[in-house]
Structures are given as structure tokens and as C-alpha cells.
Design an enzyme around this catalytic site. Structure first.
Site, PDB file in Angstrom:
ATOM      1  N   LYS A  80       0.816  -1.211   0.000  1.00 46.46           N
ATOM      2  CA  LYS A  80       0.000   0.000   0.000  1.00 46.46           C
ATOM      3  C   LYS A  80       0.851   1.264   0.000  1.00 46.46           C
ATOM      4  O   LYS A  80       1.882   1.329   0.674  1.00 46.46           O
ATOM      5  CB  LYS A  80      -0.870   0.044   1.266  1.00 46.46           C
ATOM      6  CG  LYS A  80      -2.031  -0.947   1.277  1.00 46.46           C
ATOM      7  CD  LYS A  80      -2.854  -0.741   2.548  1.00 46.46           C
ATOM      8  CE  LYS A  80      -3.785  -1.893   2.856  1.00 46.46           C
ATOM      9  NZ  LYS A  80      -4.965  -1.942   1.987  1.00 46.46           N
ATOM     10  N   SER A 235      -7.617  -7.431   8.523  1.00 44.28           N
ATOM     11  CA  SER A 235      -7.336  -7.887   9.883  1.00 44.28           C
ATOM     12  C   SER A 235      -8.025  -9.219  10.183  1.00 44.28           C
ATOM     13  O   SER A 235      -7.679  -9.881  11.165  1.00 44.28           O
ATOM     14  CB  SER A 235      -7.821  -6.824  10.867  1.00 44.28           C
ATOM     15  OG  SER A 235      -7.566  -5.523  10.351  1.00 44.28           O
TER      16      SER A 235
END
Lengths: 293, 214
Positions: A80, A235
Site C-alpha cells: 500500500k 485484519s
């Protein structure tokens, strides 16, 4: 021999379809993801729920971490960069990552402009909440789209809203007459040629995945049934009680997304999923999905 | 004349594009997710995707044994990119638990990472004189071939990117990402030729199959 063409960029996303892309922060996690059947990994310094907990400015990961992950697995490795941070993107391209996610999960570096992704050889994936946002990103050169959802919450409701909105808008456009398309392009804030393209084909010109809040095999299968072509899990895997089991289960749920008996089978005995956050309890500045323009 | 029934392995990857190509050519295309889906097929395409994922899921659902067994009795199979990797007998330096359809040594991600993916027009004599537009995405190459393996295409630098062994074909690139359907046509014509031969040989004992026109 031509490199970095839109065909090879978007073609790579075509190869990821029907797969699960998992956030990982160590080489060991990347290996677990690969062995579970992930079709790619997203190399990060922190998963989104830890970014939330840590607060402060979230930036591109240390290249050492990304590199260690690239050396450990043979599946594609994504990373990212901040919205608008073209130098972080240049660094990641120089490092040799397979895809860059220009992501709202990190703190934006530019409050007006996204990266001109056409300038890069490496392909980009970008988040979107609706069709207008998706087409603006594609107009800038994104070769893959994902819903934003609300990353790091383990709550699927925002991703559901985004995929439903996107699919409904695509269907709406597909049924419009040619005369209506310019006004619709204006309303969507999207490039006219791309609006015409979607109206003609009834689909986005690039692959689109779901992301942001996927925490269980059923969440992943829900995204697929609503029209996503694959799933990012942030997550949800490594913040669960038994990450290898959760990773395997989510991969299998995506492959068999329309077979309830299979999803039942893989959902048993996974231990606790990640602890989630009710979206209503987030302060406005804690909402990540509104980042991006 | 009944349409040919071709399966496309649909565990992960770009299976939809192969299905669309087959449908355009008038074949019945079937998504294959479990061994029972292989019943009654005239051939199978294993698409591009992530070979690690496809291999894992094939093993889990018993598709690897089922496909390997059929290949052993001459079942026509095409593998593109990841599909070629899972068909190969040898992959990199690991002992490949593959489908053993092609006696070749394959090198994964042979050109480097995604930034090294490319497009290139290549000569494929089996498809005629017009060059074929090859889309190579984190593509594998064939490093060496065993006896009985025919090389169908090479890059200008001599690296092997398409092979055939009996009724099994493997290619490094993605015909399904182009509008050129010559590759799918070749596969269908090989199956048609094979079935015409099979239906006129005395080995075939089923009276309904003899002389059947496909």
C-alpha cells in the site's frame, strides 16, 4: 515486447479472480497465507485494526518488511501507498511489488488528487464506494477496483453497502438510453467514455474485489454472492483466534461461495473471529472510507 | 450434430473468459469444481490464475487424481499459464504433485515480477501464418521437454512458450484475454478429430457411438 500495458495490468487482476488476498505483516504470516491458498498477499507494517489502535500518521511500510515477504512466497505480493503519494508508489515499483494499493487505510498525502497511475508500469488497485468513484480511479489508470468497506472493523456492513451500490448503479446504467449517458456521467462525476463503456457491457472495465470488514467465511461468500469477483481480507485472518484455520476457511468459502453446505463445513471450529467495531461508535475522523476524492 | 461439451476448471482464476470463448465457438461450456463435473466431458481447460491456489484446491477436492486418471486414458486437456504449470511433470526444483500431463520442466514467474509482464506477437505454425498476440502475465516458460513433446511456439529468443503431448496442450500466455479464438478452435478441432477416429475404430464397443457424428 511491450511492458506495463493496460492489458497486462488488468490481465493480472483477471488471474486473481475467485481468490482471496490477505494482509500480512511478516514473512511467517505470508507463508501461512500462501499455504492456505491465498492468491496474493498484501505486505504491510500493521494490519488496519492495529493502524486504528496506533493512531498517528500511517505510511507506506518499511521496504525491508515488504522485501522479506517477497522473498518468502511465490504468489503475487501487493503493498500500500498513501493516496496521492506518487513517490511512495515509485519506491514500491522500484522494489518490484506486483500490485500497488493506493489506499485510504493509510493517511492521505494529497487532499485533492490521486496518483496518475497511467505513468506506472506496476498496476494499481484502488478503493471505491460507488460507481463514480470506481470510474474516476479507472480513469486515472487503476487496473483493479475494490470496495472500501470500513477497514479494520471486522464489520461487513459498509462493504455490503458499497458492493450493493456499485452493482445497482451498473445495472441502472446498463438500462439507460444513449441520450441519458452524458447527464449520468455528470451526476456520477465519472469520465464519459467509461460511463458509455459500462452502459454497453453492463460491467466494470476492470476486475473488482470486496474489501473492508471481512471477518468470517460467510462474510467472504456474501461479498461474492453480491457480485464481487474476489475478496481482500485485512485484519480478519491474523486477528482471529486461529489464523491458519480462518485463512483456509475463507479461501474455501470464496471458491464455493454459492454452496451453503460447503460454507457450513468450513465454518465449524474456527475459534473466535476478530473482535469487531460497530460503525456507529466511530468518530467521523476515524472513518477511513470517506478518504479519497 | 451435438455440441461439444468442454469443462473449464473453475476453482480460481480467469475461467469465465475461457467459457465465453468456448460459447462463441458453439461448444457447451461447463464449470468444473468437483470430480463429478468431469463426467461426460469431451475435454477440459485449466485456466490462468494462481497455480499454488489451484493446485491446493484441486488436491483438496480430489480433482487432481480424477484429472490425472483421465489424462492417462487420453482425455484432451489445455492448460494456460497456471494451467500449464499444474499439468507439468517438473516445476522449478520441487517435486511437482502435478497432473503429469506434460513431460516438461517448467519455470514459474520466469520473466520476473509483474512489472516484467509483457505482450508480444508470436509465431505459432499450428495456428497458421498470422502471428498470435501473446499476453504474458507473470508467465512461466518451458525449460526443457521430454520425448514425445512437440514444441508449438517459441519466443524470438528461443524460449519455449507452448507445447503439446498427445492430447494435452500447455501455453505460457493467455489466449482467453484476446479476441483471437484460433487457439480454442485448434483445441476443439483436435477433439473432433480424435473422436472421429475413436468412433470408427473397433476398440469402441458401444453400438450407439459407432459412426456417431459429432
Amino acid at each position: 515486447m511491450e511492458r506495463g500495458t493496460f492489458t497486462v495490468k488488468s490481465g493480472h487482476a483477471e488471474m486473481l479472480k475467485g481468490g482471496v488476498i490477505m494482509d500480512v505483516v511478516t514473512a511467517e504470516q505470508a507463508r501461512i497465507a500462501e499455504e492456505a491458498g491465498a492468491c496474493a498477499v498484501m505486505a504491510l507494517e500493521r494490519v488496519p485494526s492495529d493502524i486504528r489502535a496506533a493512531g498517528g500518521v500511517a505510511r507506506m511500510a518499511d521496504p525491508t518488511i515488504v522485501e522479506a515477504i517477497m522473498q518468502t512466497v511465490t504468489i503475487p505480493v501487493m503493498a500500500k501507498c498513501r493516496i496521492g503519494h506518487l513517490v511512495e508508489a515509485q519506491v514500491l515499483q522500484a522494489l518490484g511489488v506486483d500490485y500497488i494499493d493506493e489506499s485510504e487505510v493509510l493517511t492521505p498525502a494529497d487532499d485533492r488528487y490521486h496518483i496518475n497511475k497511467r505513468e506506472f508500469t506496476v498496476p494499481f488497485v484502488c478503493g471505491a464506494r460507488d460507481l463514480g468513484e470506481a470510474l474516476r480511479r479507472i480513469g486515472e489508470g487503476a487496473a483493479m477496483i475494490r470496495t472500501k468497506g470500513e477497514a479494520g472493523t471486522g464489520n461487513i456492513v459498509e462493504a455490503t453497502r458499497h458492493i450493493r451500490t456499485l452493482m445497482a448503479q451498473i445495472r441502472g446504467l446498463h438500462s439507460m438510453s444513449e441520450d441519458e449517458l452524458m447527464a449520468e456521467a455528470k451526476a456520477l462525476g465519472a469520465p464519459y467514455e467509461l460511463v458509455r463503456d459500462v452502459a454497453r457491457t453492463g460491467k466494470l472495465p476492470v476486475v473488482h474485489f470486496a474489501a473492508g470488514g471481512v471477518a468470517t467465511p460467510s462474510d467472504a461468500a456474501l461479498m461474492m454472492q453480491l457480485g464481487s469477483e474476489g475478496v481482500f481480507v485485512g485484519s480478519g485472518v491474523f486477528k482471529s483466534q486461529d489464523p491458519p484455520a480462518m485463512a483456509r476457511a475463507i479461501v474455501r468459502a470464496v471458491t464455493s461461495y454459492n454452496v451453503p453446505g460447503e460454507i457450513l463445513k468450513v465454518s465449524r471450529g474456527l475459534g473466535e473471529a476478530m473482535r469487531g467495531i460497530e460503525i456507529g461508535t466511530l468518530r467521523p475522523e476515524e472513518i477511513l472510507a470517506t478518504r479519497g476524492w | 450434430m451435438s455440441a461439444m461439451r468442454i469443462g473449464v476448471l473453475a476453482l480460481q482464476g480467469a475461467f469465465r473468459e475461457h467459457i465465453q470463448a468456448l460459447v462463441r465457438l458453439g461448444a457447451d461450456a461447463v464449470e468444473v469444481r468437483r470430480p463429478r463435473d468431469l463426467d461426460g466431458l469431451d475435454g477440459l481447460i485449466i485456466p490462468g490464475g494462481e497455480s499454488t491456489t489451484i493446485r491446493l484446491l484441486m488436491a483438496e477436492y480430489g480433482l487432481d487424481d480424477a484429472i490425472r486418471e483421465r489424462i492417462g486414458s487420453g482425455f484432451p486437456v489445455v492448460g494456460t499459464c497456471a494451467g500449464m504449470i499444474v499439468l507439468a511433470k517438473h516445476v522449478d526444483d520441487e517435486a511437482s504433485p502435478g497432473l503429469n500431463g506434460l513431460d516438461v520442466q517448467v519455470h514459474r514467474n520466469a520473466f520476473g515480477r509483474q512489472v516484467d509482464s509483457f505482450e508480444e506477437d508470436i509465431a505459432i505454425p499450428a495456428l497458421g501464418d498470422t502471428l498470435f498476440h501473446g499476453v504474458f502475465i507473470r508467465a512461466p516458460i518451458v525449460e526443457s521437454v521430454g520425448p514425445g513433446v512437440e514444441v508449438l511456439a517459441k519466443l524470438p529468443d528461443g524460449r519455449i512458450v507452448a507445447v503439446r503431448q498427445g492430447s494435452v496442450i500447455g501455453v505460457s500466455f493467455h489466449p482467453e484475454l484476446t479476441d483471437d479464438d484460433r487457439f480454442h478452435r485448434l483445441f476443439l478441432s483436435l477433439i473432433a478429430a480424435r473422436e472421429t477416429t475413436a468412433s470408427t475404430t473397433p476398440v469402441c464397443s458401444s453400438p450407439t457411438a459407432v459412426g456417431e457424428v459429432r
